[in-house]
Design an enzyme around this catalytic site. Structure first.
Site, PDB file in Angstrom:
ATOM      1  CG  HIS A   1      33.927  34.396  51.426  1.00  0.00           C
ATOM      2  ND1 HIS A   1      33.146  33.402  50.873  1.00  0.00           N
ATOM      3  CD2 HIS A   1      34.156  35.300  50.426  1.00  0.00           C
ATOM      4  CE1 HIS A   1      32.910  33.695  49.603  1.00  0.00           C
ATOM      5  NE2 HIS A   1      33.513  34.835  49.310  1.00  0.00           N
TER       6      HIS A   1
ATOM      7  CB  CYS B   1      30.734  36.401  49.662  1.00  0.00           C
ATOM      8  SG  CYS B   1      31.011  36.190  47.905  1.00  0.00           S
TER       9      CYS B   1
ATOM     10  CG  ASN C   1      33.928  33.060  45.926  1.00  0.00           C
ATOM     11  OD1 ASN C   1      33.028  32.638  46.652  1.00  0.00           O
ATOM     12  ND2 ASN C   1      34.170  34.353  45.772  1.00  0.00           N
TER      13      ASN C   1
HETATM   14  O1  UT7 Z   1      33.734  36.655  47.037  1.00  0.00           O
HETATM   15  C1  UT7 Z   1      33.388  37.966  46.786  1.00  0.00           C
HETATM   16  C2  UT7 Z   1      34.534  38.853  46.919  1.00  0.00           C
HETATM   17  N1  UT7 Z   1      35.443  38.713  45.817  1.00  0.00           N
HETATM   18  C3  UT7 Z   1      36.730  38.821  46.061  1.00  0.00           C
HETATM   19  O2  UT7 Z   1      37.120  38.949  47.201  1.00  0.00           O
HETATM   20  C4  UT7 Z   1      37.670  38.845  44.892  1.00  0.00           C
HETATM   21  C5  UT7 Z   1      38.676  39.942  45.079  1.00  0.00           C
HETATM   22  N2  UT7 Z   1      39.592  40.107  43.962  1.00  0.00           N
HETATM   23  C6  UT7 Z   1      40.503  39.178  43.613  1.00  0.00           C
HETATM   24  O3  UT7 Z   1      40.534  38.091  44.148  1.00  0.00           O
HETATM   25  C7  UT7 Z   1      41.542  39.560  42.589  1.00  0.00           C
HETATM   26  O4  UT7 Z   1      41.466  40.933  42.349  1.00  0.00           O
HETATM   27  C8  UT7 Z   1      41.440  38.788  41.254  1.00  0.00           C
HETATM   28  C9  UT7 Z   1      41.809  37.321  41.458  1.00  0.00           C
HETATM   29  C10 UT7 Z   1      40.051  38.905  40.680  1.00  0.00           C
HETATM   30  C11 UT7 Z   1      42.421  39.364  40.243  1.00  0.00           C
HETATM   31  O5  UT7 Z   1      43.754  39.307  40.765  1.00  0.00           O
HETATM   32  P1  UT7 Z   1      44.694  40.582  40.746  1.00  0.00           P
HETATM   33  O6  UT7 Z   1      45.977  40.175  41.315  1.00  0.00           O
HETATM   34  O7  UT7 Z   1      43.952  41.709  41.426  1.00  0.00           O
HETATM   35  O8  UT7 Z   1      44.865  40.836  39.210  1.00  0.00           O
HETATM   36  P2  UT7 Z   1      44.587  42.171  38.379  1.00  0.00           P
HETATM   37  O9  UT7 Z   1      43.129  42.339  38.145  1.00  0.00           O
HETATM   38  O10 UT7 Z   1      45.346  43.281  38.999  1.00  0.00           O
HETATM   39  O11 UT7 Z   1      45.274  41.825  37.018  1.00  0.00           O
HETATM   40  C12 UT7 Z   1      46.709  41.718  36.880  1.00  0.00           C
HETATM   41  C13 UT7 Z   1      47.043  41.309  35.490  1.00  0.00           C
HETATM   42  C14 UT7 Z   1      46.350  42.148  34.435  1.00  0.00           C
HETATM   43  O12 UT7 Z   1      47.201  42.278  33.327  1.00  0.00           O
HETATM   44  P3  UT7 Z   1      48.051  43.621  33.115  1.00  0.00           P
HETATM   45  O13 UT7 Z   1      47.041  44.734  33.036  1.00  0.00           O
HETATM   46  O14 UT7 Z   1      48.944  43.740  34.307  1.00  0.00           O
HETATM   47  O15 UT7 Z   1      48.771  43.359  31.838  1.00  0.00           O
HETATM   48  C15 UT7 Z   1      45.169  41.297  34.036  1.00  0.00           C
HETATM   49  O16 UT7 Z   1      44.721  41.556  32.740  1.00  0.00           O
HETATM   50  O17 UT7 Z   1      46.620  39.959  35.277  1.00  0.00           O
HETATM   51  C16 UT7 Z   1      45.761  39.913  34.131  1.00  0.00           C
HETATM   52  N3  UT7 Z   1      44.767  38.870  34.352  1.00  0.00           N
HETATM   53  C17 UT7 Z   1      44.987  37.584  34.065  1.00  0.00           C
HETATM   54  N4  UT7 Z   1      46.041  36.942  33.528  1.00  0.00           N
HETATM   55  C18 UT7 Z   1      45.949  35.602  33.379  1.00  0.00           C
HETATM   56  C19 UT7 Z   1      43.528  38.999  34.883  1.00  0.00           C
HETATM   57  N5  UT7 Z   1      42.926  37.800  34.944  1.00  0.00           N
HETATM   58  C20 UT7 Z   1      43.812  36.906  34.433  1.00  0.00           C
HETATM   59  C21 UT7 Z   1      43.776  35.520  34.233  1.00  0.00           C
HETATM   60  N6  UT7 Z   1      44.857  34.908  33.706  1.00  0.00           N
HETATM   61  N7  UT7 Z   1      42.689  34.780  34.569  1.00  0.00           N
END
Ligand code: UT7
Length: 334
Positions: free
Chosen positions: A261, A121, A291
């Site tokens: 970004h 990125c 992204n």
């Molecule tokens: O460009 C390169 C760099 N990349 C980035 O900067 C990305 C950085 N990371 C992120 O943007 C975020 O971490 C994500 C968008 C990928 C994920 O968001 P989050 O708020 O960190 O969610 P999480 O991984 O902590 O998941 C929270 C909950 C989980 O469920 P439980 O364990 O709390 O029951 C996940 O299983 O949300 C669940 N979950 C979803 N639910 C609905 C994960 N993905 C989804 C989804 N829809 N698509």
């Protein structure tokens, strides 16, 4: 530049082009593919839809060529005058040969050399530094820098944690010796390879060459430890932007635009809050494109080009796989 003198030329962006495919993949479409919903995606990422290059015959070079041709026609540029074509990408058409060489030939850059740059990125950000350095040295006069990624080619559309984030697109800028006092001003770049497993495509390289097993395991798709990447991105992107602003006396709202970004709106909001920037100074299009990896920064320039005025103070910031990250300051030259 006067050959033989020690004078350093200022490099400027003198034209912008962009391209996104027509096909829209909306949050509602994704609801039918994986266990997710529009509310979750919107509130956690700020993304409403992304563009997908559907045609399996078309690769990243197609996105890059469209963006380059857009710039060429807008600028009325003779492509044979280009010295160098750089393509920042993590989704090259093939591992060998360089996508940039194919792009250069396809757009008629018959006198240019060309190569690819991979810093995930941060690829376009680092590419701007390379282009600016070549121009400032006086070695080359016209450099086309493209950021393009067909992320849909490496996304697993059964993995709800990654497939909601990424989209396809391409953007291009022309670097030339500045026609005035504006252009590339400063940069502050970093990397940390000890965290490379947090955002990766494990297989297909020399570490894990392709086997039936790597295919079965899905190791050819992009995978990220979302939370780890998020935590680093929030603190490091703000840190480097802060350093650039301090060093260039741009604190207290003295910048015109932050060009961050587009990985997650929450990362962008956290960065701009820490920098104490009002919303009108923070450029975003993540809601429409998601992204697009190396294409996010040039696509912001493409979308907002008409807003910029000569002398505007821009600060770019990016964070990505590697980890790679950094910030840069550029004054707009037209
Ligand atoms: O460009 C390169 C760099 N990349 C980035 O900067 C990305 C950085 N990371 C992120 O943007 C975020 O971490 C994500 C968008 C990928 C994920 O968001 P989050 O708020 O960190 O969610 P999480 O991984 O902590 O998941 C929270 C909950 C989980 O469920 P439980 O364990 O709390 O029951 C996940 O299983 O949300 C669940 N979950 C979803 N639910 C609905 C994960 N993905 C989804 C989804 N829809 N698509």
């Amino acid at each position: 530049m006067n050959q033989g003198s020690n004078q350093v030329l200022k490099a400027a962006i003198t034209a912008v082009g962009g391209y996104v495919p027509d096909t829209i993949l909306s949050n509602q479409d994704l609801e039918k593919m994986v266990d997710t919903n529009d509310e979750w995606i919107t509130s956690r990422t700020g993304i409403k839809e992304r563009r997908i290059l559907k045609d399996p015959e078309k690769a990243t070079s197609y996105l890059a060529i469209q963006a380059a041709n857009d710039l060429i026609s807008k600028k009325n540029l003779d492509p044979s005058t280009l010295d160098l074509v750089l393509v920042a990408t993590i989704t090259p058409d093939m591992h060998v040969a360089a996508t940039a060489a194919y792009v250069a030939s396809s757009i008629g850059a018959t006198n240019a050399f060309a190569y690819d740059l991979n810093a995930a990125c941060s690829g376009f950000l680092y590419g701007m530094s390379s282009a600016a350095a070549y121009i400032s040295s006086g070695r080359y006069k016209k450099i086309l820098l493209i950021g393009a990624d067909k992320m849909s080619s490496i996304v697993d559309y059964t993995d709800r944690t990654t497939c909601i984030i990424f989209g396809d697109g391409g953007g291009a800028v022309l670097f030339e010796p500045s026609p005035n006092e504006f252009g590339w001003e400063d940069e502050y770049f970093r990397s940390n390879g000890s965290e490379r497993m947090a955002l990766r495509i494990l297989s297909g390289g020399s570490l894990h060459p392709t086997t039936q097993d790597t295919l079965d395991q899905g190791w050819h798709n992009i995978y990220q430890e979302g939370k780890v990447v998020f935590k680093y991105a929030v603190s490091e992107m703000a840190h480097v932007a802060e350093q650039i602003m301090k060093r260039n006396n741009l604190e207290e709202g003295k910048i015109d635009y932050l060009i961050p970004h587009q990985a997650n709106k929450r990362i962008i909001d956290a960065t701009s809050n820490r920098l104490d920037l009002s919303n009108d100074k923070v450029l975003m299009n993540i809601d429409r494109y998601g992204n697009t990896t190396a294409a996010t920064l040039p696509l912001l320039l493409y979308d907002y080009e008409s807003k910029f005025k000569k002398g505007d103070k821009l600060v770019f910031a990016a964070f990505g796989g590697g980890f790679t990250w950094g910030a840069a300051h550029l004054t707009w030259a037209y």
